[in-house]
Design an enzyme around this catalytic site. Structure first.
Site, mmCIF file in Angstrom:
data_model
loop_
_atom_site.group_PDB
_atom_site.id
_atom_site.type_symbol
_atom_site.label_atom_id
_atom_site.label_comp_id
_atom_site.label_asym_id
_atom_site.label_seq_id
_atom_site.Cartn_x
_atom_site.Cartn_y
_atom_site.Cartn_z
ATOM 1 N N LYS A 113 0.318 -1.163 0.066
ATOM 2 C CA LYS A 113 -0.340 -0.181 -0.515
ATOM 3 C C LYS A 113 0.763 1.491 -0.521
ATOM 4 O O LYS A 113 0.450 2.027 -0.604
ATOM 5 C CB LYS A 113 -0.976 -0.017 1.422
ATOM 6 N N LYS A 194 -6.099 -9.159 -6.086
ATOM 7 C CA LYS A 194 -6.532 -9.606 -5.414
ATOM 8 C C LYS A 194 -7.998 -8.202 -5.005
ATOM 9 O O LYS A 194 -7.814 -7.018 -5.920
ATOM 10 C CB LYS A 194 -5.721 -9.099 -4.011
ATOM 11 N N LYS A 197 -12.001 -3.351 -2.653
ATOM 12 C CA LYS A 197 -13.025 -2.110 -2.449
ATOM 13 C C LYS A 197 -12.706 -1.229 -3.115
ATOM 14 O O LYS A 197 -13.297 -0.346 -3.258
ATOM 15 C CB LYS A 197 -13.985 -2.632 -1.178
#
Ligand code: ATP
Ligand code: LTN
Length: 329
Positions: A113, A194, A197
């Protein structure tokens, strides 16, 4: 005998997606009858990425309504918003002091991230300690999550054991509960990554509130290989992802899906999968549309949830404060 405790949470960033549903929410729903259950909307975690305040506020309530629409029953489970219970941040501070920088440096989610961030915020780095505090505060036995959270859970376990050894038995050591099928649903356009959302490309994800038409379009366009045999193989990540979604939503085994579609075209599987997803998500969407309008119902359930959660959190935190040597108020 007291029932075992489960706890889990989802951060209100982006729109809840099929990955969150299959990896987490669907299991929460089926576990809540057997376990003493706590499900959080972890808004403090969401601050580690950029959020517009008004979106964050709306999304938190929308997530609560989506939890209920997915079958999380506020009469059976505690549903609460993390920031309503100040003990999360307080326990985190204590856990920060027994957590090593080296441990956090190894967290793959932080590496992923923060890769493209110029100014990496400290919150993103210490995020797994806040997660440990969420779990340990409620003495959770089991934590139902997708496979991506395994490493974070391992840290929670290590911190619990370390604290217990340093002071004396205080925390339960939690176990992960990761579904056998569907623990890692992949992006529809890039099946090597992956489904997430907060992905900006909405074609990569099926959101829980997507219309039937969105679902039809997104699955029809989902990336597969150019072959024709319906087989669950590493070399066919796009197709295997669709089979995973199929298997998780129908509880059919992967073997039986392969047998049933032997000799059929990918488009046949996709067409059936579209119906399966629509049959799962459209009742959730209509339930959500009712619940989100009833602000009194939502506020009441949150008040009850945070009162219950705070009571438990206070009990653990006061024990922790006593053990570390803080003077009683
Ligand atoms: P974000 O993109 O905002 O980081 P996310 O979609 O990865 O979010 P989280 O809030 O990190 O979602 O995770 C919520 C829960 O959903 C966790 O239990 C996580 O393991 C699970 N989960 C997330 N993505 C998937 C996925 N693709 N497959 C299965 N489970 C998933
Ligand atoms: N880090 C988790 C979200 C999360 C969580 C938790 C999950 C925060 N606190 C406690 C289980 C238990 C994630 O999915 N990104």
């Amino acid at each position: 005998m007291d029932r075992k405790i489960i706890l889990s949470g989802i951060q209100p960033s982006g729109n809840l997606c099929l990955g969150n549903y299959i990896g987490a929410l669907k299991n929460w729903e089926s576990l809540q009858d057997e376990y003493d259950s706590i499900f959080l909307v972890v808004d403090m975690h969401a601050l580690t990425s950029t959020q517009s305040p008004s979106n964050l506020r709306n999304r938190c309530l929308s997530f609560v309504a989506q939890y209920v629409a997915c079958g999380i029953d506020p009469e059976k489970s505690i549903i609460a918003i993390q920031s309503h219970i100040h003990e999360h941040a307080e326990l985190m501070w204590v856990l920060n002091s027994i957590c090593y920088i080296g441990e956090l440096n190894r967290m793959t989610q932080f590496k992923d991230k923060s890769k493209n961030q110029k100014n990496k915020n400290v919150g993103l780095f210490t995020y797994p300690v806040l997660m440990a505090s969420d779990i340990l505060l409620y003495q959770a036995d089991l934590v139902p999550v997708g496979a991506d959270q395994k490493q974070h859970l391992e840290l929670s376990r290590n911190l619990a054991v370390r604290f217990n050894n340093k002071y004396s038995e205080t925390f339960k050591v939690p176990e992960p509960f990761i579904p056998k099928v569907g623990s890692r649903i992949m992006s529809l356009q890039d099946p090597l990554k992956k489904m997430s959302k907060s992905d900006e490309n909405l074609n990569n994800i099926i959101s829980l509130l997507d219309t039937d038409n969105d679902i039809r379009k997104k699955i029809s366009r989902a990336v597969t290989d150019s072959g024709s045999e319906i087989k669950y193989l590493k070399e066919k990540p796009g197709l295997s992802n669709l089979i995973d979604i199929y298997a998780s939503l129908t509880k059919e085994s992967i073997k039986s899906i392969e047998n049933n579609y032997q000799g059929k075209m990918y488009s046949v599987l996709k067409k059936d999968l579209i119906e399966i997803i629509i049959n799962n998500l459209s009742p959730i969407r209509s339930e959500y549309n009712k619940i989100i309008k009833d602000k009194t119902y939502l506020n009441d359930l949150l008040k009850k949830g945070s009162d219950n959660a705070s009571y438990r959190a206070r009990k653990t935190l006061s024990k922790v404060y006593r053990k570390v040597g803080f003077v009683k108020k």
